[in-house]
Design an enzyme around this catalytic site. Structure first.
Site, PDB file in Angstrom:
ATOM      1  N   CYS A 112       0.815  -1.229   0.000  1.00  0.00           N
ATOM      2  CA  CYS A 112       0.000   0.000   0.000  1.00  0.00           C
ATOM      3  C   CYS A 112       0.844   1.272   0.000  1.00  0.00           C
ATOM      4  CB  CYS A 112      -0.954   0.003   1.184  1.00  0.00           C
ATOM      5  SG  CYS A 112      -2.024  -1.440   1.207  1.00  0.00           S
TER       6      CYS A 112
ATOM      7  N   HIS B  95      -3.300   7.118   2.070  1.00  0.00           N
ATOM      8  CA  HIS B  95      -3.766   5.817   1.591  1.00  0.00           C
ATOM      9  C   HIS B  95      -5.162   5.552   2.166  1.00  0.00           C
ATOM     10  CE1 HIS B  95      -4.232   1.655   0.827  1.00  0.00           C
ATOM     11  NE2 HIS B  95      -3.930   1.259   2.052  1.00  0.00           N
TER      12      HIS B  95
ATOM     13  N   ASN C 273     -10.253  -0.290  -0.215  1.00  0.00           N
ATOM     14  CA  ASN C 273      -8.797  -0.153  -0.143  1.00  0.00           C
ATOM     15  C   ASN C 273      -8.190  -0.738  -1.418  1.00  0.00           C
ATOM     16  OD1 ASN C 273      -6.074  -0.567   0.341  1.00  0.00           O
ATOM     17  ND2 ASN C 273      -6.343  -1.340   2.418  1.00  0.00           N
TER      18      ASN C 273
HETATM   19  O1  UT7 Z   1      -3.818  -1.095   3.544  1.00  0.00           O
HETATM   20  C1  UT7 Z   1      -3.497  -1.278   4.883  1.00  0.00           C
HETATM   21  C2  UT7 Z   1      -4.145  -2.515   5.308  1.00  0.00           C
HETATM   22  N1  UT7 Z   1      -5.219  -2.577   6.181  1.00  0.00           N
HETATM   23  C3  UT7 Z   1      -5.687  -1.713   7.093  1.00  0.00           C
HETATM   24  O2  UT7 Z   1      -5.341  -0.579   7.220  1.00  0.00           O
HETATM   25  C4  UT7 Z   1      -6.715  -2.257   8.012  1.00  0.00           C
HETATM   26  C5  UT7 Z   1      -6.554  -1.780   9.433  1.00  0.00           C
HETATM   27  N2  UT7 Z   1      -7.537  -2.364  10.309  1.00  0.00           N
HETATM   28  C6  UT7 Z   1      -8.855  -2.074  10.247  1.00  0.00           C
HETATM   29  O3  UT7 Z   1      -9.256  -1.292   9.417  1.00  0.00           O
HETATM   30  C7  UT7 Z   1      -9.784  -2.708  11.238  1.00  0.00           C
HETATM   31  O4  UT7 Z   1      -9.024  -3.404  12.218  1.00  0.00           O
HETATM   32  C8  UT7 Z   1     -10.806  -3.655  10.584  1.00  0.00           C
HETATM   33  C9  UT7 Z   1     -11.823  -2.849   9.796  1.00  0.00           C
HETATM   34  C10 UT7 Z   1     -10.107  -4.644   9.696  1.00  0.00           C
HETATM   35  C11 UT7 Z   1     -11.563  -4.435  11.672  1.00  0.00           C
HETATM   36  O5  UT7 Z   1     -12.205  -3.538  12.546  1.00  0.00           O
HETATM   37  P1  UT7 Z   1     -12.094  -3.776  14.124  1.00  0.00           P
HETATM   38  O6  UT7 Z   1     -12.885  -2.706  14.756  1.00  0.00           O
HETATM   39  O7  UT7 Z   1     -10.631  -3.864  14.482  1.00  0.00           O
HETATM   40  O8  UT7 Z   1     -12.839  -5.137  14.299  1.00  0.00           O
HETATM   41  P2  UT7 Z   1     -12.287  -6.502  14.936  1.00  0.00           P
HETATM   42  O9  UT7 Z   1     -11.312  -7.164  14.037  1.00  0.00           O
HETATM   43  O10 UT7 Z   1     -11.885  -6.245  16.364  1.00  0.00           O
HETATM   44  O11 UT7 Z   1     -13.602  -7.376  14.989  1.00  0.00           O
HETATM   45  C12 UT7 Z   1     -14.712  -7.026  15.821  1.00  0.00           C
HETATM   46  C13 UT7 Z   1     -15.818  -8.043  15.622  1.00  0.00           C
HETATM   47  C14 UT7 Z   1     -15.351  -9.498  15.736  1.00  0.00           C
HETATM   48  O12 UT7 Z   1     -16.391 -10.226  16.324  1.00  0.00           O
HETATM   49  P3  UT7 Z   1     -16.345 -10.592  17.886  1.00  0.00           P
HETATM   50  O13 UT7 Z   1     -15.092 -11.393  18.069  1.00  0.00           O
HETATM   51  O14 UT7 Z   1     -16.318  -9.272  18.597  1.00  0.00           O
HETATM   52  O15 UT7 Z   1     -17.605 -11.367  18.091  1.00  0.00           O
HETATM   53  C15 UT7 Z   1     -15.215  -9.927  14.285  1.00  0.00           C
HETATM   54  O16 UT7 Z   1     -15.374 -11.315  14.124  1.00  0.00           O
HETATM   55  O17 UT7 Z   1     -16.365  -7.908  14.293  1.00  0.00           O
HETATM   56  C16 UT7 Z   1     -16.350  -9.183  13.635  1.00  0.00           C
HETATM   57  N3  UT7 Z   1     -16.173  -8.950  12.206  1.00  0.00           N
HETATM   58  C17 UT7 Z   1     -17.207  -8.689  11.383  1.00  0.00           C
HETATM   59  N4  UT7 Z   1     -18.534  -8.607  11.603  1.00  0.00           N
HETATM   60  C18 UT7 Z   1     -19.322  -8.314  10.550  1.00  0.00           C
HETATM   61  C19 UT7 Z   1     -15.023  -8.928  11.492  1.00  0.00           C
HETATM   62  N5  UT7 Z   1     -15.295  -8.655  10.209  1.00  0.00           N
HETATM   63  C20 UT7 Z   1     -16.641  -8.501  10.102  1.00  0.00           C
HETATM   64  C21 UT7 Z   1     -17.515  -8.218   9.056  1.00  0.00           C
HETATM   65  N6  UT7 Z   1     -18.840  -8.114   9.314  1.00  0.00           N
HETATM   66  N7  UT7 Z   1     -17.072  -7.984   7.793  1.00  0.00           N
END
Ligand code: UT7
Length: 327
Positions: free
Chosen positions: A111, A254, A284
């Protein structure tokens, strides 16, 4: 002598996939995706390739700059999703646009790729090696994500953006670039495994055991890294170029997640309105996100000659950095 962006172009696949479309195939919702990421839809390829989008973005950038393909001496394509192992996408673009006089090669920094490619072109131009370059970011992330994994498949999109970069008295003023290979495993994707006469792929050759054939990410780790390192490196760049944060007209970051960008704006004490975003429509797009956004702003007439712009990228590697330029 420095380098200046004199034209921009972009190319997005025609096919639009909304959050509601994704909710039909994985356990997710528009509400979860849009509130956590700011993404509402993304484009994914259906017939287009990384090289075809890159070539189209390049043609549009050349037209915008008023430069002919024959004048281009250097083509750098930033991509982590090349159509072929080789030749590189840059060579395919060179053929497609008939830039016969250019040297063409790919650069892989995920990225941060477009930013690092721009800085590389700048270094060539500043030292007088070349005068006119094409810098392109193109990605087909849709082939690397596991469409059954809701934690990653909702985040990414495909597309390409390009910039013509020319020798000029005014333009890029400075840049900072960083890598931390020790944190590589937080965002990675396995390549073709080694399987030959004397080594079976099950024996493993990688420095880590692949957990999936697809892109894997520890989202929270990447989030924490981005909100810490991006403002840090922008501050360093502003110090280096003797600029106050409020003297910058646009911060073009980005486009991974709107919450990351909002957090960077807050940490820097700068109005969010100076951090334009378009991940709501494209998701992204990795190395393509900065030049796609730059092209949108340029074509909407929002970039005025003389404005101060900071570009900042971050992603797999880990890699991150920023560049400051006069438009
Ligand atoms: O280009 C650079 C690369 N990437 C990035 O910059 C990404 C950086 N990270 C992020 O943007 C965020 O961490 C994410 C958007 C990927 C995830 O958001 P988060 O607030 O950190 O969520 P999380 O991973 O802590 O997940 C929270 C909950 C989990 O469920 P439980 O364990 O709380 O029951 C996940 O299983 O959300 C669940 N979850 C979803 N639910 C519905 C994860 N993905 C999804 C989904 N839909 N698509």
């Amino acid at each position: 002598m420095t380098s200046r962006i004199t034209g921009t172009g972009s190319c997005l696949p025609a096919e639009i996939i909304t959050n509601d479309d994704l909710a039909q195939v994985v356990d997710t919702s528009d509400e979860w995706i849009s509130t956590r990421t700011g993404i509402r839809s993304r484009r994914i390829v259906k017939g287009e390739s990384g090289a075809s989008m890159a070539a189209e973005a390049a043609r549009r950038a050349l037209e915008n700059a008023g430069v002919s393909a024959g004048e281009i001496q250097l083509i750098i394509v930033a991509t982590c999703t090349g159509d072929l192992q080789f030749p590189g996408t840059a060579c395919v673009v060179q053929k497609e646009i008939q830039a016969d006089g250019a040297v063409a090669f790919d650069l892989g920094a995920a990225c941060s790729g477009f930013l690092f490619a721009l800085n590389t072109a700048h270094a060539y131009i500043q030292t007088g090696v070349y005068q006119k370059a094409l810098v392109i970011g193109t990605e087909v992330l849709s082939k690397l994500v596991d469409w059954k994994d809701r934690s990653t498949c909702v985040l990414f999109g495909d597309g390409a953006g390009a910039a013509v970069v020319e020798a000029s008295e005014e333009g890029l003023q400075g840049f900072v670039q960083y890598s931390d290979g020790k944190k590589g495993e937080v965002l990675s994707c396995i390549s073709r495994p080694v399987e030959n006469l004397i080594h079976r792929k099950e024996e493993g050759t990688d420095y880590r055991t692949p957990v999936s054939d697809y892109l894997t990410m520890n989202g929270q780790e990447v989030f924490r890294f981005a909100v810490k390192k991006v403002p840090e490196c922008i501050h360093q760049l502003l110090d280096q170029t003797r600029t106050r944060a409020d003297q910058v007209d646009w911060y073009i970051l980005h486009q991974a997640n709107s919450r990351i960008i909002q957090s960077v704006a807050k940490r820097m004490g700068v109005d969010e309105a100076r951090f334009p975003m378009n991940m709501d429509r494209y998701g992204n797009t990795s190395a393509a996100s900065i030049p796609i956004l730059l092209d949108e702003l340029n074509r909407e007439g929002k970039l005025a000659r003389g404005q101060q712009i900071v570009l900042a990228g971050f992603g797999a590697g880990l890699t991150w950095g920023a560049a400051k330029l006069t438009w």
